[in-house]
Design an enzyme around this catalytic site. Structure first.
Site, PDB file in Angstrom:
ATOM      1  N   ALA A  12       0.828  -1.213   0.000  1.00 58.02           N
ATOM      2  CA  ALA A  12       0.000   0.000   0.000  1.00 58.02           C
ATOM      3  C   ALA A  12       0.858   1.257   0.000  1.00 58.02           C
ATOM      4  O   ALA A  12       0.527   2.261   0.624  1.00 58.02           O
ATOM      5  CB  ALA A  12      -0.921  -0.011   1.213  1.00 58.02           C
ATOM      6  N   ARG A  18      -4.094   8.848  -9.422  1.00 57.94           N
ATOM      7  CA  ARG A  18      -5.334   9.061 -10.174  1.00 57.94           C
ATOM      8  C   ARG A  18      -6.554   9.340  -9.304  1.00 57.94           C
ATOM      9  O   ARG A  18      -7.610   9.703  -9.801  1.00 57.94           O
ATOM     10  CB  ARG A  18      -5.591   7.848 -11.082  1.00 57.94           C
ATOM     11  CG  ARG A  18      -4.744   7.874 -12.336  1.00 57.94           C
ATOM     12  CD  ARG A  18      -4.855   6.594 -13.118  1.00 57.94           C
ATOM     13  NE  ARG A  18      -4.086   5.519 -12.504  1.00 57.94           N
ATOM     14  CZ  ARG A  18      -4.151   4.246 -12.890  1.00 57.94           C
ATOM     15  NH1 ARG A  18      -4.955   3.880 -13.864  1.00 57.94           N
ATOM     16  NH2 ARG A  18      -3.403   3.339 -12.297  1.00 57.94           N
ATOM     17  N   GLN A  80       8.469   1.717   2.473  1.00 56.20           N
ATOM     18  CA  GLN A  80       9.071   1.729   1.140  1.00 56.20           C
ATOM     19  C   GLN A  80       9.090   3.195   0.717  1.00 56.20           C
ATOM     20  O   GLN A  80       8.095   3.710   0.216  1.00 56.20           O
ATOM     21  CB  GLN A  80       8.241   0.893   0.153  1.00 56.20           C
ATOM     22  CG  GLN A  80       8.907   0.770  -1.207  1.00 56.20           C
ATOM     23  CD  GLN A  80       7.944   0.352  -2.303  1.00 56.20           C
ATOM     24  OE1 GLN A  80       6.739   0.559  -2.208  1.00 56.20           O
ATOM     25  NE2 GLN A  80       8.488  -0.224  -3.363  1.00 56.20           N
ATOM     26  N   ASP A 112      -5.481  -1.868  -2.225  1.00 57.72           N
ATOM     27  CA  ASP A 112      -6.486  -1.132  -2.999  1.00 57.72           C
ATOM     28  C   ASP A 112      -7.507  -2.058  -3.661  1.00 57.72           C
ATOM     29  O   ASP A 112      -8.176  -1.675  -4.609  1.00 57.72           O
ATOM     30  CB  ASP A 112      -5.823  -0.219  -4.037  1.00 57.72           C
ATOM     31  CG  ASP A 112      -4.979  -0.984  -5.044  1.00 57.72           C
ATOM     32  OD1 ASP A 112      -4.888  -2.224  -4.934  1.00 57.72           O
ATOM     33  OD2 ASP A 112      -4.407  -0.333  -5.941  1.00 57.72           O
ATOM     34  N   GLU A 164       3.716  -8.555 -18.038  1.00 58.45           N
ATOM     35  CA  GLU A 164       2.964  -7.344 -17.718  1.00 58.45           C
ATOM     36  C   GLU A 164       2.353  -6.753 -18.991  1.00 58.45           C
ATOM     37  O   GLU A 164       2.943  -6.881 -20.081  1.00 58.45           O
ATOM     38  CB  GLU A 164       3.880  -6.322 -17.036  1.00 58.45           C
ATOM     39  CG  GLU A 164       4.229  -6.687 -15.612  1.00 58.45           C
ATOM     40  CD  GLU A 164       2.984  -6.887 -14.764  1.00 58.45           C
ATOM     41  OE1 GLU A 164       2.136  -5.988 -14.705  1.00 58.45           O
ATOM     42  OE2 GLU A 164       2.840  -7.973 -14.158  1.00 58.45           O
ATOM     43  N   LYS A 360     -29.692  15.973  23.125  1.00 64.24           N
ATOM     44  CA  LYS A 360     -28.232  15.804  23.213  1.00 64.24           C
ATOM     45  C   LYS A 360     -27.902  15.441  24.646  1.00 64.24           C
ATOM     46  O   LYS A 360     -28.368  16.102  25.562  1.00 64.24           O
ATOM     47  CB  LYS A 360     -27.524  17.101  22.832  1.00 64.24           C
ATOM     48  CG  LYS A 360     -26.023  16.963  22.749  1.00 64.24           C
ATOM     49  CD  LYS A 360     -25.282  18.168  23.314  1.00 64.24           C
ATOM     50  CE  LYS A 360     -25.350  18.244  24.820  1.00 64.24           C
ATOM     51  NZ  LYS A 360     -24.534  19.290  25.426  1.00 64.24           N
ATOM     52  N   ALA A 389     -44.913  21.278  23.694  1.00 65.85           N
ATOM     53  CA  ALA A 389     -44.331  21.866  22.490  1.00 65.85           C
ATOM     54  C   ALA A 389     -43.550  23.125  22.837  1.00 65.85           C
ATOM     55  O   ALA A 389     -43.998  23.936  23.639  1.00 65.85           O
ATOM     56  CB  ALA A 389     -45.442  22.207  21.497  1.00 65.85           C
ATOM     57  N   ASN A 395     -29.288  25.049  28.552  1.00 64.23           N
ATOM     58  CA  ASN A 395     -28.225  24.286  29.209  1.00 64.23           C
ATOM     59  C   ASN A 395     -26.864  24.959  29.124  1.00 64.23           C
ATOM     60  O   ASN A 395     -25.917  24.498  29.726  1.00 64.23           O
ATOM     61  CB  ASN A 395     -28.129  22.876  28.608  1.00 64.23           C
ATOM     62  CG  ASN A 395     -27.811  22.911  27.116  1.00 64.23           C
ATOM     63  OD1 ASN A 395     -28.240  23.822  26.413  1.00 64.23           O
ATOM     64  ND2 ASN A 395     -27.064  21.934  26.651  1.00 64.23           N
TER      65      ASN A 395
HETATM   66  C1  UD1 Z   1      -0.006  -5.349 -10.689  1.00 63.49           C
HETATM   67  C2  UD1 Z   1       0.656  -6.588 -11.291  1.00 63.49           C
HETATM   68  C3  UD1 Z   1      -0.181  -7.069 -12.474  1.00 63.49           C
HETATM   69  C4  UD1 Z   1      -1.608  -7.317 -12.041  1.00 63.49           C
HETATM   70  C5  UD1 Z   1      -2.197  -6.095 -11.387  1.00 63.49           C
HETATM   71  C6  UD1 Z   1      -3.554  -6.414 -10.813  1.00 63.49           C
HETATM   72  C7  UD1 Z   1       3.040  -6.232 -10.942  1.00 63.49           C
HETATM   73  C8  UD1 Z   1       4.330  -5.921 -11.581  1.00 63.49           C
HETATM   74  N1  UD1 Z   1       1.975  -6.253 -11.744  1.00 63.49           N
HETATM   75  O1  UD1 Z   1       0.075  -4.339 -11.684  1.00 63.49           O
HETATM   76  O2  UD1 Z   1       0.379  -8.262 -13.004  1.00 63.49           O
HETATM   77  O3  UD1 Z   1      -2.382  -7.714 -13.150  1.00 63.49           O
HETATM   78  O4  UD1 Z   1      -1.342  -5.647 -10.315  1.00 63.49           O
HETATM   79  O5  UD1 Z   1      -4.128  -5.279 -10.238  1.00 63.49           O
HETATM   80  O6  UD1 Z   1       2.996  -6.483  -9.762  1.00 63.49           O
HETATM   81  N2  UD1 Z   1       2.889  -0.802  -4.802  1.00 63.49           N
HETATM   82  C9  UD1 Z   1       3.764  -0.506  -3.791  1.00 63.49           C
HETATM   83  N3  UD1 Z   1       5.036  -0.120  -4.118  1.00 63.49           N
HETATM   84  C10 UD1 Z   1       5.452  -0.018  -5.412  1.00 63.49           C
HETATM   85  C11 UD1 Z   1       4.534  -0.324  -6.428  1.00 63.49           C
HETATM   86  C12 UD1 Z   1       3.254  -0.725  -6.108  1.00 63.49           C
HETATM   87  O7  UD1 Z   1       3.434  -0.577  -2.610  1.00 63.49           O
HETATM   88  O8  UD1 Z   1       6.613   0.335  -5.605  1.00 63.49           O
HETATM   89  C13 UD1 Z   1       1.529  -1.219  -4.443  1.00 63.49           C
HETATM   90  C14 UD1 Z   1       0.495  -0.253  -4.949  1.00 63.49           C
HETATM   91  O9  UD1 Z   1       0.205   0.736  -3.960  1.00 63.49           O
HETATM   92  C15 UD1 Z   1      -0.692  -1.164  -5.191  1.00 63.49           C
HETATM   93  C16 UD1 Z   1      -0.069  -2.509  -5.539  1.00 63.49           C
HETATM   94  O10 UD1 Z   1       1.266  -2.452  -5.065  1.00 63.49           O
HETATM   95  O11 UD1 Z   1      -1.462  -1.338  -4.021  1.00 63.49           O
HETATM   96  C17 UD1 Z   1      -0.071  -2.809  -7.041  1.00 63.49           C
HETATM   97  O12 UD1 Z   1       0.714  -1.860  -7.690  1.00 63.49           O
HETATM   98  P1  UD1 Z   1       0.338  -1.249  -9.111  1.00 63.49           P
HETATM   99  O13 UD1 Z   1       1.385  -0.300  -9.509  1.00 63.49           O
HETATM  100  O14 UD1 Z   1      -1.058  -0.780  -9.090  1.00 63.49           O
HETATM  101  O15 UD1 Z   1       0.487  -2.547 -10.029  1.00 63.49           O
HETATM  102  P2  UD1 Z   1      -0.209  -2.747 -11.411  1.00 63.49           P
HETATM  103  O16 UD1 Z   1       0.512  -2.007 -12.451  1.00 63.49           O
HETATM  104  O17 UD1 Z   1      -1.661  -2.523 -11.272  1.00 63.49           O
HETATM  105 CA    CA Z   2      -3.199  -1.339  -9.761  1.00 66.25          CA
END
Ligand code: UD1
Ligand code: CA
Length: 476
Positions: A12, A18, A80, A112, A164, A360, A389, A395
């Site tokens: 996360a 977006r 991270q 997410d 990917e 309240k 009424a 208060n």
């Molecule tokens: C990822 C998968 C893809 C899959 C898709 C499904 C990879 C490389 N690809 O792609 O195969 O179909 O999810 O939704 O994993 N995040 C971090 N740190 C980072 C990058 C991402 O914590 O450096 C977290 C994001 O906050 C998110 C999750 O990892 O919660 C997925 O990352 P995102 O960049 O959305 O991956 P996708 O490109 O959607």
């Molecule tokens: Ca995603």
């Protein structure tokens, strides 16, 4: 089950660009609960051991929300600071589990995708245990083309790798099976394989999905198909609304199957943490039940009422457009229409609050009534007392708040002001229009009105004089 609880990582750290929001993406709410909390709740229900959230963007805010909901440190945090891909995210969590054995199973979820069912997490763990490659993942077939990773299989159907979307050829993009983004893997394999990841791809990131090719060398990871609605991730507010709708549908269907009638489920809004709702609860359109609201058997809630953190006993009747927060309602209480119960209201059995009554921090005891136009704040109203009424408890003097005590059976005449602190004794009367500033003894009548004067014929003379003036065109 004797097996050890799996470790759970929740990715996360992403920016959630977006969403165009000041709030971190994973704290946006679905049915009243932050999306990250859905994931934690599902992991818990699946028997998670240590849970580690991998945070980056606004990590402090996200950690504070987790601590507030689940208790400080219940969900551990790995930072991270720079988002270099999902593989890098998981690398960042490894130091936190340095003391764990290689044969532990790690479940990797994303923060997410809130609708993942706990059963699916359990299935992942079971499949990982059975997998010679020590890896399982969820696949899904999206209803429309999505930029997801594609599952590439060898001639025998074994999962060979994930490509990917951005790196895929046109031919590969035709593959229906996509990577949903949830995994279970042995910690030993995770440690070994993560160390060899390279960012030699279109995005220049470390892809967690490259672990699948490494699992192929050990016999191939197991893919389990999951319904798209369950694994759908949220990237923007359009996705947020779609997931909200799906969550609401599931919540409402669950309650209807448990014996709740909804006249119009599409406009009935029940938060994820609401419940229980009793048998034969009846909900009109545009009712919203929020927070930790719970409702007893046979209670009826009419159109447009909004209840937040309200305990409703059996057979309560809430009429239209009533707003209640942090309130306890006893059996058969009747509320509304247009009643406002603010925090700390306690309305006992058979008590009644009518239109434009606001309470309240007020306790109305059994059978007490305030049927029209009243403000009752910091008050205790005894059993069967009647509030006329227009009664107002004064208060607040601009500095402090003071208590009004109305004892059982007292009768407060219309348009009275009770200037707190003050006590109206048992069975006492307060005459209409009285301003009470001193305690009223039990059984007494309190009256502060000036004596009425009738001036005989005054109105008739007044009208005649005016009529005459009009005729002569005289100005007044
Ligand atoms: C990822 C998968 C893809 C899959 C898709 C499904 C990879 C490389 N690809 O792609 O195969 O179909 O999810 O939704 O994993 N995040 C971090 N740190 C980072 C990058 C991402 O914590 O450096 C977290 C994001 O906050 C998110 C999750 O990892 O919660 C997925 O990352 P995102 O960049 O959305 O991956 P996708 O490109 O959607
Ligand atoms: Ca995603």
């Amino acid at each position: 089950m004797s097996r050890r609880a799996p470790l759970v990582f929740i990715m996360a750290a992403g920016m959630g660009t977006r969403m165009k929001s000041d709030l971190p993406k994973v704290l946006h709410r679905i049915a009243g609960r932050p999306m990250l909390h859905w994931v934690v709740t599902a992991a818990r229900a699946a028997g998670a051991g240590r849970m580690i959230a991998i945070l980056g963007h606004k990590a402090d805010t996200v950690k504070a929300a987790l601590d507030a909901s689940f208790g400080p440190g219940t969900v551990e945090v790995a930072l991270q600071t720079e988002q270099r891909g999902t593989g890098h995210a998981v690398q960042c969590a490894l130091p936190a589990v340095a003391s764990e054995d290689d044969d532990r199973i790690v479940v990797i979820l994303t923060g997410d995708a809130p609708l993942l069912a706990s059963e699916r997490i359990a299935e992942l763990v079971t499949a990982c245990e059975a997998s010679p490659a020590g890896m399982a993942l969820l696949s899904t077939v999206p209803p429309r083309p999505m930029p997801y990773g594609r599952l590439v299989r060898d001639a025998g159907g074994t999962l060979a790798r994930i490509v990917e979307h951005t790196d895929a050829t046109d031919e590969q993009r035709k593959i229906q099976d996509t990577n949903a983004g949830f995994y279970a893997i042995r910690l030993g394999a995770l440690r070994k394989d993560l160390a060899t990841l390279r960012a030699d791809n279109a995005k220049g990131e470390l892809y967690l999905t490259d672990l699948v090719a490494q699992a192929f060398a050990r016999g191939g990871a197991t893919a389990i198909d999951a319904p798209f609605t369950e694994v759908a991730g949220i990237n923007d507010r359009v996705d947020l609304a779609a997931v909200e709708l799906a969550a609401r549908r599931t919540i409402n269907e669950t309650w209807m199957r448990a014996g709740v009638t909804m006249v119009d489920p599409a406009s009935t809004y029940i938060d994820a943490d609401v419940g229980p709702l009793g048998k034969d609860v009846w909900l009109a359109p545009n009712v919203a039940l929020r927070g930790k609201t719970a409702i007893g058997d046979g209670a009826r809630i009419e159109q447009g009422s909004v209840l937040s953190d309200v305990q409703v006993a059996d057979h309560v009747y809430i009429k239209p457009y009533s707003i209640l927060q942090d309130t306890v309602l006893g059996s058969r209480a009747e509320i509304g229409p247009f009643t406002h119960c603010r925090p700390g209201s306690r309305i006992d059995e058979d008590a009644k609050l009518g239109n434009f009554v606001e309470t309240k921090k007020t306790h109305l005891m059994a059978g007490a009534k305030a049927n029209h136009l009243a403000y009752l704040g910091d008050a205790s109203v005894g059993a069967k007392a009647n509030i006329g009424a227009g009664t107002i408890t004064c208060n607040y003097d601009g500095v402090g708040k003071y208590q009004t005590t109305i004892e059982a059976g007292a009768f407060i005449g219309s348009d009275s002001q009770l200037v707190a602190p003050v006590t109206i004794g048992r069975d006492a009367y307060v005459g209409s229009g009285t301003t009470v500033t001193k305690d009223v003894p039990r059984g007494a009548l309190a009256l502060t009105r000036v004596k009425q004067v009738n001036v005989e014929g005054w109105a008739d003379r007044f009208r005649e004089a005016n009529a005459k003036r009009k005729k002569t065109g005289e100005e007044h």
